[in-house]
Design an enzyme around this catalytic site. Structure first.
Site, PDB file in Angstrom:
ATOM      1  N   ARG A   1      40.663  36.539  48.449  1.00 34.14           N
ATOM      2  CA  ARG A   1      41.449  36.596  47.547  1.00 34.14           C
ATOM      3  C   ARG A   1      41.557  37.926  46.668  1.00 34.14           C
ATOM      4  O   ARG A   1      40.191  38.493  46.851  1.00 34.14           O
ATOM      5  CB  ARG A   1      41.247  35.452  46.258  1.00 34.14           C
TER       6      ARG A   1
ATOM      7  N   THR B   1      34.216  36.249  35.884  1.00 36.38           N
ATOM      8  CA  THR B   1      33.971  36.565  34.523  1.00 36.38           C
ATOM      9  C   THR B   1      33.953  35.245  33.592  1.00 36.38           C
ATOM     10  O   THR B   1      34.450  34.348  34.065  1.00 36.38           O
ATOM     11  CB  THR B   1      35.179  37.370  33.844  1.00 36.38           C
TER      12      THR B   1
ATOM     13  N   GLY C   1      32.873  41.324  24.426  1.00 37.61           N
ATOM     14  CA  GLY C   1      33.446  40.279  25.003  1.00 37.61           C
ATOM     15  C   GLY C   1      32.951  40.005  26.378  1.00 37.61           C
ATOM     16  O   GLY C   1      32.838  38.967  26.926  1.00 37.61           O
TER      17      GLY C   1
ATOM     18  N   TYR D   1      28.825  40.244  31.720  1.00 38.36           N
ATOM     19  CA  TYR D   1      29.413  40.884  32.888  1.00 38.36           C
ATOM     20  C   TYR D   1      29.104  42.258  32.821  1.00 38.36           C
ATOM     21  O   TYR D   1      28.627  43.104  33.988  1.00 38.36           O
ATOM     22  CB  TYR D   1      31.095  40.827  32.815  1.00 38.36           C
TER      23      TYR D   1
ATOM     24  N   TYR E   1      40.854  48.425  35.824  1.00 37.52           N
ATOM     25  CA  TYR E   1      41.620  47.135  35.888  1.00 37.52           C
ATOM     26  C   TYR E   1      42.586  46.911  37.020  1.00 37.52           C
ATOM     27  O   TYR E   1      43.586  47.848  37.101  1.00 37.52           O
ATOM     28  CB  TYR E   1      42.311  46.732  34.355  1.00 37.52           C
TER      29      TYR E   1
HETATM   30  N1  LIG Z   1      40.239  42.715  39.097  1.00 41.02           N
HETATM   31  C1  LIG Z   1      39.877  43.676  38.371  1.00 41.02           C
HETATM   32  O1  LIG Z   1      40.470  44.347  37.633  1.00 41.02           O
HETATM   33  C2  LIG Z   1      38.628  43.875  38.591  1.00 41.02           C
HETATM   34  C3  LIG Z   1      37.772  45.201  38.042  1.00 41.02           C
HETATM   35  C4  LIG Z   1      36.531  45.657  38.321  1.00 41.02           C
HETATM   36  C5  LIG Z   1      35.666  44.790  39.151  1.00 41.02           C
HETATM   37  N2  LIG Z   1      36.242  43.807  39.850  1.00 41.02           N
HETATM   38  C6  LIG Z   1      35.163  43.153  40.557  1.00 41.02           C
HETATM   39  O2  LIG Z   1      35.951  43.160  41.846  1.00 41.02           O
HETATM   40  C7  LIG Z   1      35.399  41.901  42.527  1.00 41.02           C
HETATM   41  C8  LIG Z   1      36.771  41.158  43.087  1.00 41.02           C
HETATM   42  O3  LIG Z   1      37.581  40.436  41.909  1.00 41.02           O
HETATM   43  P1  LIG Z   1      38.921  39.804  42.002  1.00 41.02           P
HETATM   44  O4  LIG Z   1      39.583  40.442  40.754  1.00 41.02           O
HETATM   45  O5  LIG Z   1      39.477  40.338  43.275  1.00 41.02           O
HETATM   46  O6  LIG Z   1      38.569  38.561  41.846  1.00 41.02           O
HETATM   47  P2  LIG Z   1      39.269  37.260  42.049  1.00 41.02           P
HETATM   48  O7  LIG Z   1      40.841  37.587  42.415  1.00 41.02           O
HETATM   49  O8  LIG Z   1      39.072  36.039  41.274  1.00 41.02           O
HETATM   50  O9  LIG Z   1      38.652  36.742  43.596  1.00 41.02           O
HETATM   51  C9  LIG Z   1      37.174  36.572  43.479  1.00 41.02           C
HETATM   52  C10 LIG Z   1      36.916  36.069  45.023  1.00 41.02           C
HETATM   53  O10 LIG Z   1      35.424  35.836  44.658  1.00 41.02           O
HETATM   54  C11 LIG Z   1      35.059  34.449  45.498  1.00 41.02           C
HETATM   55  N3  LIG Z   1      34.066  33.841  44.743  1.00 41.02           N
HETATM   56  C12 LIG Z   1      33.928  33.889  43.296  1.00 41.02           C
HETATM   57  N4  LIG Z   1      32.659  33.309  43.010  1.00 41.02           N
HETATM   58  C13 LIG Z   1      31.946  33.079  44.211  1.00 41.02           C
HETATM   59  C14 LIG Z   1      30.792  32.662  44.600  1.00 41.02           C
HETATM   60  N5  LIG Z   1      29.940  32.012  43.763  1.00 41.02           N
HETATM   61  N6  LIG Z   1      30.486  32.330  45.787  1.00 41.02           N
HETATM   62  C15 LIG Z   1      31.441  33.054  46.829  1.00 41.02           C
HETATM   63  N7  LIG Z   1      32.642  33.499  46.309  1.00 41.02           N
HETATM   64  C16 LIG Z   1      33.028  33.652  45.276  1.00 41.02           C
HETATM   65  C17 LIG Z   1      36.356  33.877  45.472  1.00 41.02           C
HETATM   66  O11 LIG Z   1      36.308  32.579  45.903  1.00 41.02           O
HETATM   67  P3  LIG Z   1      37.252  31.392  45.911  1.00 41.02           P
HETATM   68  O12 LIG Z   1      38.694  31.937  46.160  1.00 41.02           O
HETATM   69  O13 LIG Z   1      36.692  30.375  46.476  1.00 41.02           O
HETATM   70  O14 LIG Z   1      37.474  31.138  44.176  1.00 41.02           O
HETATM   71  C18 LIG Z   1      37.444  34.770  45.521  1.00 41.02           C
HETATM   72  O15 LIG Z   1      37.559  35.125  46.775  1.00 41.02           O
HETATM   73  C19 LIG Z   1      34.548  41.196  41.423  1.00 41.02           C
HETATM   74  O16 LIG Z   1      33.389  41.616  41.729  1.00 41.02           O
HETATM   75  C20 LIG Z   1      35.080  41.681  40.343  1.00 41.02           C
HETATM   76  O17 LIG Z   1      34.137  41.682  39.183  1.00 41.02           O
HETATM   77  C21 LIG Z   1      37.632  43.497  39.469  1.00 41.02           C
END
Ligand SMILES: NC(=O)c1ccc[n+]([C@@H]2O[C@H](COP(=O)([O-])OP(=O)(O)OC[C@H]3O[C@@H](n4cnc5c(N)ncnc54)[C@H](OP(=O)(O)O)[C@@H]3O)[C@@H](O)[C@H]2O)c1
Length: 240
Positions: free
Chosen positions: A12, A86, A143, A147, A179
């Site tokens: 995802r 988060t 907040g 994280y 973001y």
């Molecule tokens: N989106 C942003 O703006 C942003 C910004 C900075 C950093 N990040 C970082 O980028 C990364 C990806 O974020 P995203 O926004 O793409 O997140 P997301 O859309 O919520 O997707 C998270 C993915 O991680 C998996 N996951 C969560 N907990 C897990 C666990 N305990 N074991 C194995 N897999 C796990 C989820 O699996 P399921 O599908 O099974 O739930 C999903 O495939 C994260 O590390 C996040 O902190 C994101």
């Protein structure tokens, strides 16, 4: 050259874009996830990329999952530690569960996932370890004490591990996305998100593909001289 890549949380959001981009340039990719079977099945049907379910916060589950991936695809050359969550709230109201869940998934996972692959990478004199940290690990975010602490920890992990393994053909780098338009950001209150976008000089959220292309570069042979570094991809929101 084609390598074996494992992307945690690769089904995802940012992880899915990373899995697809690594496949597009010819790598054999495995994507792991935590529990959303429906999203994982849809991702697998769309991309043909095999998916594996385990919790990156559980060391034994990681060791077993990695052994399965390696038995099916071969030794892991490229590890993308992307899975993250988060659990936001002000620190003075934060519960121990909110703290622990975030540290476990975003920081303990780096040990759990990297320890089982590092010896093989050292023996083969090649490896690419890429950690998806966050802008909020660099600048801090109200907040998000949990994280921000975990994501800052990711950067320390990368710097130390890079030094230990630079002479073994292994690079270790962090990407700090700003973001990005994924489910994680969609979960933010609308007003808070509007304020965030107003503070991004580029004037929009990032796209998962814009993080994925940085991963493709770092995973490539051309990325061999970049190690221990933190690559900010944040639309100019924070210039560290
Ligand atoms: N989106 C942003 O703006 C942003 C910004 C900075 C950093 N990040 C970082 O980028 C990364 C990806 O974020 P995203 O926004 O793409 O997140 P997301 O859309 O919520 O997707 C998270 C993915 O991680 C998996 N996951 C969560 N907990 C897990 C666990 N305990 N074991 C194995 N897999 C796990 C989820 O699996 P399921 O599908 O099974 O739930 C999903 O495939 C994260 O590390 C996040 O902190 C994101």
């Amino acid at each position: 050259m084609s390598k074996v890549a494992l992307v945690t949380g690769g089904t995802r959001g940012i992880g899915a874009a990373i899995s697809k981009a690594l496949k597009e340039v010819g790598h054999k990719v495995a994507a792991s996830y935590a529990g959303n079977d429906e999203a994982a099945a849809a991702f697998k049907a769309e991309t043909g990329i095999p998916v594996y379910k385990w919790d990156v916060g559980d060391y034994d589950a990681c060791a077993a999952g990695i052994a399965t991936v390696e038995a099916e695809l071969g030794p892991i050359d490229i590890l993308v530690n992307n899975a993250g969550i988060t659990r936001d709230g002000f620190f003075h109201k934060m519960t121990k569960d909110q703290w622990s869940a975030v540290i476990r998934t975003n920081l303990d996972s780096l040990f759990n996932m990297t320890r089982p692959v590092i010896e093989g990478m050292r023996a083969r004199n090649f490896g690419r370890i890429i950690v998806i940290s966050s802008i909020n690990g660099q600048k801090g975010q109200m907040g998000q004490v949990n994280y921000s602490a975990a994501k800052a920890g990711d950067i320390g992990f990368v710097k130390a591990l890079a030094q230990e393994n630079a002479n073994k053909g292994i690079t270790v780098n962090a990407i700090t996305p700003g973001y990005i338009g994924t489910d994680m950001v969609a979960a933010m209150p609308e007003e808070a998100l509007k304020r965030v976008v107003a503070g991004i000089p580029v004037g929009r959220l990032g796209k998962p593909e814009e993080i994925a292309q940085m991963v493709v570069f770092l995973a490539s042979d051309n990325g061999a001289f970049a190690t221990g570094a933190t690559f900010a991809v944040n639309g100019g929101q924070y210039m560290a």
